[in-house]
Design a protein around this motif. Structure first.
Motif, PDB file in Angstrom:
ATOM      1  N   PHE A  21      76.375 -39.669 -42.748  1.00  9.12           N
ATOM      2  CA  PHE A  21      77.211 -38.624 -43.344  1.00  9.12           C
ATOM      3  C   PHE A  21      78.659 -38.878 -42.949  1.00  9.12           C
ATOM      4  O   PHE A  21      79.316 -38.076 -42.308  1.00  9.12           O
ATOM      5  CB  PHE A  21      76.737 -37.248 -42.852  1.00  9.12           C
ATOM      6  N   ASN A  22      79.171 -40.061 -43.363  1.00 10.81           N
ATOM      7  CA  ASN A  22      80.507 -40.452 -42.940  1.00 10.81           C
ATOM      8  C   ASN A  22      81.611 -39.849 -43.790  1.00 10.81           C
ATOM      9  O   ASN A  22      82.764 -40.263 -43.720  1.00 10.81           O
ATOM     10  CB  ASN A  22      80.639 -41.981 -42.911  1.00 10.81           C
ATOM     11  N   ILE A  23      81.279 -38.858 -44.609  1.00 13.73           N
ATOM     12  CA  ILE A  23      82.280 -38.150 -45.404  1.00 13.73           C
ATOM     13  C   ILE A  23      82.771 -36.900 -44.688  1.00 13.73           C
ATOM     14  O   ILE A  23      83.592 -36.152 -45.218  1.00 13.73           O
ATOM     15  CB  ILE A  23      81.709 -37.768 -46.788  1.00 13.73           C
ATOM     16  N   LYS A  24      82.276 -36.656 -43.477  1.00 12.35           N
ATOM     17  CA  LYS A  24      82.675 -35.463 -42.716  1.00 12.35           C
ATOM     18  C   LYS A  24      84.167 -35.510 -42.415  1.00 12.35           C
ATOM     19  O   LYS A  24      84.680 -36.483 -41.871  1.00 12.35           O
ATOM     20  CB  LYS A  24      81.886 -35.406 -41.404  1.00 12.35           C
ATOM     21  N   ALA A  25      84.872 -34.411 -42.749  1.00  9.23           N
ATOM     22  CA  ALA A  25      86.304 -34.356 -42.490  1.00  9.23           C
ATOM     23  C   ALA A  25      86.612 -33.817 -41.105  1.00  9.23           C
ATOM     24  O   ALA A  25      87.612 -34.183 -40.498  1.00  9.23           O
ATOM     25  CB  ALA A  25      86.986 -33.482 -43.539  1.00  9.23           C
ATOM     26  N   LYS A  26      85.740 -32.937 -40.585  1.00 11.40           N
ATOM     27  CA  LYS A  26      86.060 -32.264 -39.329  1.00 11.40           C
ATOM     28  C   LYS A  26      84.807 -31.621 -38.768  1.00 11.40           C
ATOM     29  O   LYS A  26      83.882 -31.298 -39.507  1.00 11.40           O
ATOM     30  CB  LYS A  26      87.139 -31.192 -39.578  1.00 11.40           C
ATOM     31  N   SER A  27      84.792 -31.441 -37.443  1.00 12.83           N
ATOM     32  CA  SER A  27      83.726 -30.681 -36.785  1.00 12.83           C
ATOM     33  C   SER A  27      84.355 -29.477 -36.102  1.00 12.83           C
ATOM     34  O   SER A  27      85.271 -29.628 -35.295  1.00 12.83           O
ATOM     35  CB  SER A  27      82.992 -31.539 -35.744  1.00 12.83           C
ATOM     36  N   LEU A  28      83.863 -28.305 -36.433  1.00 16.25           N
ATOM     37  CA  LEU A  28      84.349 -27.066 -35.829  1.00 16.25           C
ATOM     38  C   LEU A  28      83.245 -26.481 -34.969  1.00 16.25           C
ATOM     39  O   LEU A  28      82.076 -26.477 -35.365  1.00 16.25           O
ATOM     40  CB  LEU A  28      84.749 -26.062 -36.904  1.00 16.25           C
ATOM     41  N   ARG A  29      83.612 -25.983 -33.800  1.00 14.67           N
ATOM     42  CA  ARG A  29      82.624 -25.382 -32.902  1.00 14.67           C
ATOM     43  C   ARG A  29      82.945 -23.911 -32.715  1.00 14.67           C
ATOM     44  O   ARG A  29      84.071 -23.554 -32.405  1.00 14.67           O
ATOM     45  CB  ARG A  29      82.615 -26.079 -31.537  1.00 14.67           C
ATOM     46  N   MET A  30      81.935 -23.073 -32.920  1.00 17.00           N
ATOM     47  CA  MET A  30      82.122 -21.644 -32.729  1.00 17.00           C
ATOM     48  C   MET A  30      81.864 -21.309 -31.268  1.00 17.00           C
ATOM     49  O   MET A  30      80.849 -21.703 -30.695  1.00 17.00           O
ATOM     50  CB  MET A  30      81.146 -20.864 -33.615  1.00 17.00           C
ATOM     51  N   GLY A  31      82.787 -20.606 -30.646  1.00 17.88           N
ATOM     52  CA  GLY A  31      82.692 -20.341 -29.220  1.00 17.88           C
ATOM     53  C   GLY A  31      82.063 -19.006 -28.884  1.00 17.88           C
ATOM     54  O   GLY A  31      81.541 -18.289 -29.751  1.00 17.88           O
ATOM     55  N   ASN A  32      82.121 -18.653 -27.601  1.00 15.56           N
ATOM     56  CA  ASN A  32      81.589 -17.392 -27.105  1.00 15.56           C
ATOM     57  C   ASN A  32      82.624 -16.283 -27.263  1.00 15.56           C
ATOM     58  O   ASN A  32      83.771 -16.515 -27.650  1.00 15.56           O
ATOM     59  CB  ASN A  32      81.213 -17.537 -25.625  1.00 15.56           C
ATOM     60  N   PHE A  33      82.210 -15.068 -26.915  1.00 12.22           N
ATOM     61  CA  PHE A  33      83.157 -13.966 -26.835  1.00 12.22           C
ATOM     62  C   PHE A  33      84.142 -14.224 -25.697  1.00 12.22           C
ATOM     63  O   PHE A  33      83.801 -14.868 -24.695  1.00 12.22           O
ATOM     64  CB  PHE A  33      82.435 -12.646 -26.537  1.00 12.22           C
ATOM     65  N   THR A  34      85.330 -13.692 -25.820  1.00 12.52           N
ATOM     66  CA  THR A  34      86.270 -13.670 -24.708  1.00 12.52           C
ATOM     67  C   THR A  34      85.923 -12.492 -23.789  1.00 12.52           C
ATOM     68  O   THR A  34      85.097 -11.636 -24.129  1.00 12.52           O
ATOM     69  CB  THR A  34      87.706 -13.498 -25.210  1.00 12.52           C
ATOM     70  N   TYR A  35      86.580 -12.452 -22.628  1.00 15.19           N
ATOM     71  CA  TYR A  35      86.389 -11.311 -21.721  1.00 15.19           C
ATOM     72  C   TYR A  35      86.725 -10.009 -22.452  1.00 15.19           C
ATOM     73  O   TYR A  35      85.984  -9.023 -22.375  1.00 15.19           O
ATOM     74  CB  TYR A  35      87.277 -11.473 -20.488  1.00 15.19           C
ATOM     75  N   GLU A  36      87.840 -10.009 -23.163  1.00 22.04           N
ATOM     76  CA  GLU A  36      88.279  -8.802 -23.861  1.00 22.04           C
ATOM     77  C   GLU A  36      87.281  -8.391 -24.931  1.00 22.04           C
ATOM     78  O   GLU A  36      87.026  -7.195 -25.139  1.00 22.04           O
ATOM     79  CB  GLU A  36      89.661  -9.033 -24.497  1.00 22.04           C
ATOM     80  N   GLU A  37      86.691  -9.362 -25.637  1.00 21.14           N
ATOM     81  CA  GLU A  37      85.708  -9.034 -26.676  1.00 21.14           C
ATOM     82  C   GLU A  37      84.426  -8.469 -26.082  1.00 21.14           C
ATOM     83  O   GLU A  37      83.796  -7.580 -26.669  1.00 21.14           O
ATOM     84  CB  GLU A  37      85.418 -10.272 -27.525  1.00 21.14           C
ATOM     85  N   CYS A  38      84.007  -8.991 -24.906  1.00 24.27           N
ATOM     86  CA  CYS A  38      82.828  -8.418 -24.231  1.00 24.27           C
ATOM     87  C   CYS A  38      83.055  -6.939 -23.932  1.00 24.27           C
ATOM     88  O   CYS A  38      82.202  -6.086 -24.209  1.00 24.27           O
ATOM     89  CB  CYS A  38      82.539  -9.166 -22.931  1.00 24.27           C
ATOM     90  N   GLU A  39      84.214  -6.643 -23.359  1.00 28.03           N
ATOM     91  CA  GLU A  39      84.521  -5.251 -23.016  1.00 28.03           C
ATOM     92  C   GLU A  39      84.664  -4.403 -24.277  1.00 28.03           C
ATOM     93  O   GLU A  39      84.181  -3.275 -24.340  1.00 28.03           O
ATOM     94  CB  GLU A  39      85.802  -5.197 -22.181  1.00 28.03           C
ATOM     95  N   GLN A  40      85.315  -4.954 -25.292  1.00 30.39           N
ATOM     96  CA  GLN A  40      85.494  -4.231 -26.548  1.00 30.39           C
ATOM     97  C   GLN A  40      84.142  -3.889 -27.180  1.00 30.39           C
ATOM     98  O   GLN A  40      83.928  -2.769 -27.665  1.00 30.39           O
ATOM     99  CB  GLN A  40      86.323  -5.073 -27.516  1.00 30.39           C
ATOM    100  N   LEU A  41      83.220  -4.865 -27.166  1.00 28.34           N
ATOM    101  CA  LEU A  41      81.898  -4.634 -27.751  1.00 28.34           C
ATOM    102  C   LEU A  41      81.169  -3.508 -27.025  1.00 28.34           C
ATOM    103  O   LEU A  41      80.618  -2.597 -27.658  1.00 28.34           O
ATOM    104  CB  LEU A  41      81.079  -5.924 -27.691  1.00 28.34           C
ATOM    105  N   TRP A  42      81.160  -3.551 -25.707  1.00 24.77           N
ATOM    106  CA  TRP A  42      80.453  -2.529 -24.941  1.00 24.77           C
ATOM    107  C   TRP A  42      81.127  -1.161 -25.066  1.00 24.77           C
ATOM    108  O   TRP A  42      80.441  -0.134 -25.070  1.00 24.77           O
ATOM    109  CB  TRP A  42      80.354  -2.965 -23.469  1.00 24.77           C
ATOM    110  N   GLY A  57      80.525 -14.657 -21.837  1.00 25.03           N
ATOM    111  CA  GLY A  57      80.713 -14.336 -23.239  1.00 25.03           C
ATOM    112  C   GLY A  57      79.634 -14.834 -24.168  1.00 25.03           C
ATOM    113  O   GLY A  57      79.789 -14.727 -25.403  1.00 25.03           O
ATOM    114  N   GLN A  58      78.521 -15.395 -23.657  1.00 25.14           N
ATOM    115  CA  GLN A  58      77.443 -15.858 -24.546  1.00 25.14           C
ATOM    116  C   GLN A  58      76.932 -14.639 -25.339  1.00 25.14           C
ATOM    117  O   GLN A  58      76.433 -13.677 -24.755  1.00 25.14           O
ATOM    118  CB  GLN A  58      76.317 -16.485 -23.718  1.00 25.14           C
ATOM    119  N   PRO A  59      77.077 -14.648 -26.671  1.00 27.80           N
ATOM    120  CA  PRO A  59      76.866 -13.418 -27.443  1.00 27.80           C
ATOM    121  C   PRO A  59      75.488 -12.787 -27.286  1.00 27.80           C
ATOM    122  O   PRO A  59      75.382 -11.555 -27.185  1.00 27.80           O
ATOM    123  CB  PRO A  59      77.117 -13.871 -28.882  1.00 27.80           C
ATOM    124  N   TRP A  60      74.421 -13.607 -27.283  1.00 31.20           N
ATOM    125  CA  TRP A  60      73.104 -12.998 -27.144  1.00 31.20           C
ATOM    126  C   TRP A  60      72.964 -12.318 -25.791  1.00 31.20           C
ATOM    127  O   TRP A  60      72.435 -11.199 -25.704  1.00 31.20           O
ATOM    128  CB  TRP A  60      71.992 -14.038 -27.316  1.00 31.20           C
TER     129      TRP A  60
END
Length: 541
Positions: free
Chosen positions: A204-225, A250-253
């Motif tokens: 699959f050498n036509i791939k232009a880019k690889s994007l990685r989705m990260g975890n929540f930040t500290y602020e997002e953890c607190e915001q969620l709770w 920040g691991q979402p699960w």
């Protein structure tokens, strides 16, 4: 109905507390790649909210009105393994259904059942995507999920059929295709019978880019709770949030599962006027670890893979020498993509819960089979753990059983440390806690035992706090003792312990078991530290 923390499946905003999925990716960058007719990869560890994010992106693109976008999960084709004649039709069936479900057009599904399924598997995906693109009023975009669940010829065929239509985009092939999974395409290993391994990057050498989705930040953890507090009025002790961050990074699960455990499974919390304390949180954390939830089982199942074992052995043993010899860059990147480790600011297991779960899982069979272990044997009349008696008991156990146990143990490099943790876990499980710190280059494993002295009060009452430092002997006993005592005193100061011990393993197989097991006591920076081990012995202790 009251919203709740989601610990299973895609998030539904009307039912679940949530962080805006589009804020967790560079949405402007993704739209730019789609506008440029790029094919690319979006990958993230399992149960990080990847499917939720993909569905939200699909909805946003369709509402924008410039594209016809569909999402398809093709994990069902995994059952076909390398059988292309079964795997590719399964992929096509999933694609045709998804296009109908998400875009409301029946033409593609009808074409598949009437014509497409009778074509050769080597061309079915190409033809299906051509038909969709040619008959769509808008340029088409496809999110293809769980691609890396496929293996062998099925996966090779999928990638090559997509590549075959690439030059015809967007008139008669999708304008943009996004491959989604746990791993980047470069880590796909495509085995063909009688052929060398083909990497996903070459297929699959036509791939232009690889994007990685990260975890929540500290602020997002607190915001969620805090969404729970806003919805119900139920407050959290503010000291919970730094602990939540260290436990999960920040691991979402994990963030959601801990929230659900604390606010629902902990039944007193259902009275929403009840303040949720730090000890309530720590109790919920322990229950989650002991539950062997599906996410945690999937995590530890990966520990059996050779590539994962090479990295994790070095981390669990804390031997600096294993760092250079055994960790290949590709292996390290693969284990990071799985979400098991983080590399910044230093290479270590991703979060505190994983650091607890992994040694417990690796030693679970040991824990159940260690004979004659009863807490009452190691408790004083004041209900304190008698640590000298406990460590002496382990000395004898190690001398009698280490050789046979370690021989069949998968993680042999970390075997002595893990065997001791299994021994201690069996004792502590009845009400105490063990926290673990280990990492590449530390040349030690730190154990911190907390034992409540009053069963009725639990951890809200008086607590015995014990540090045990584990080291492997590679130098003289005197040199290891000197360094180990400093490290033990440092850790005891750090956690506020009231008792400290240093245990040294000597794994020189040339030395017989006949020499005395030794036990002594030393003083370092105001600490009286019990020292345990043996200066000689096979696998020595």
């Amino acid at each position: 109905m009251e919203r709740f923390f989601n610990n299973a499946g895609p998030t539904k905003p009307n039912k679940h507390y949530h962080i805006d999925p589009l804020s967790r990716v560079d949405w402007d960058d993704i739209k730019h790649l789609i506008d440029q007719e790029r094919y690319f990869v979006l990958h993230a560890p399992r149960q990080t909210g990847k499917t939720t994010t993909l569905l939200t992106m699909m909805q946003a693109l369709n509402e924008q009105g410039d594209y016809a976008c569909a999402y398809a999960n093709i994990e069902g084709a995994q059952a076909a393994r390398g059988d292309e004649s079964k795997g590719i039709p399964t992929v096509c069936s999933a694609l045709a259904r998804s296009i109908e479900d998400y875009l409301g057009t029946k033409a593609v599904n009808a074409w598949w059942h009437e014509t497409g399924r009778y074509e050769q598997p080597q061309d079915q995906i190409t033809q299906l995507l051509r038909y969709w693109a040619k008959h769509s009023a808008l340029p088409t975009v496809l999110f293809l999920d769980e691609v890396d669940a496929l293996v062998g010829d099925t996966l090779i065929s999928l990638l090559r059929q997509i590549r075959a239509g690439y030059a015809q985009r967007p008139a008669v092939f999708p304008q943009s295709i996004i491959l989604c999974g746990v791993r980047d395409v470069r880590d796909y290993r495509l085995h063909q019978e009688g052929a060398e391994v083909i990497t996903g990057g070459s297929a699959f050498n036509i791939k232009a880019k690889s994007l990685r989705m990260g975890n929540f930040t500290y602020e997002e953890c607190e915001q969620l709770w805090c969404q729970h507090t806003e919805a119900t009025g139920q407050p959290f002790d503010s000291r919970i949030f730094p602990e939540l961050w260290e436990d999960t990074r920040g691991q979402p699960w994990l963030v959601n599962a801990l929230g659900y455990e604390l606010t629902w499974e902990f039944k007193p919390a259902r009275e929403r006027s009840c303040l949720l304390t730090l000890e309530d949180y720590r109790s919920a954390r322990e229950k989650l670890i002991q539950s062997r939830a599906t996410h945690l089982d999937q995590l530890t199942d990966k520990l059996r893979e050779p590539r994962v074992q090479r990295v994790m052995s070095a981390l669990l043993s804390s031997e600096e020498s294993l760092d250079i010899q055994n960790i290949a860059p590709d292996d390290q990147q693969y284990v990071e993509d799985l979400g098991l480790i983080e590399t910044y600011p230093s290479l270590r297991i991703s979060n505190r819960i994983y650091r607890e779960v992994i040694p417990r899982d690796l030693t679970w069979i040991m824990q159940t089979r260690i004979p004659n272990q009863e807490q009452v044997w190691y408790l004083t009349p004041e209900r304190r753990l008698d640590m000298p008696k406990l460590l002496a008991g382990f000395q004898q156990f190690f001398r009698e059983h280490a050789e046979s146990w370690l021989e069949r143990f998968q993680y042999k490099e970390a075997g002595p440390q893990l065997l001791m943790q299994a021994f201690l876990q069996r004792i502590i499980n009845g009400g105490g806690r063990i926290s673990r710190e280990y990492g590449l280059g530390r040349k030690r494993t730190d154990l911190f035992i907390e034992w409540p002295l009053d069963e009725a009060q639990g951890f809200t009452g008086p607590v015995q706090r014990v540090v045990i430092e584990l080291k492997l002997q590679h130098q003289s006993r005197e040199a290891v003792l000197a360094k180990g005592l400093e490290q033990t005193a440092d850790y005891a100061d750090q956690v506020g312990a009231d008792e400290a011990h240093l245990v040294i393993f000597n794994r020189d197989e040339k030395v017989p078991w006949d020499d005395k097991i030794w036990q002594s006591e030393a003083h370092c920076r105001g600490w009286r530290i019990g020292t345990w081990g043996r200066s000689q012995g096979q696998h020595g202790f």
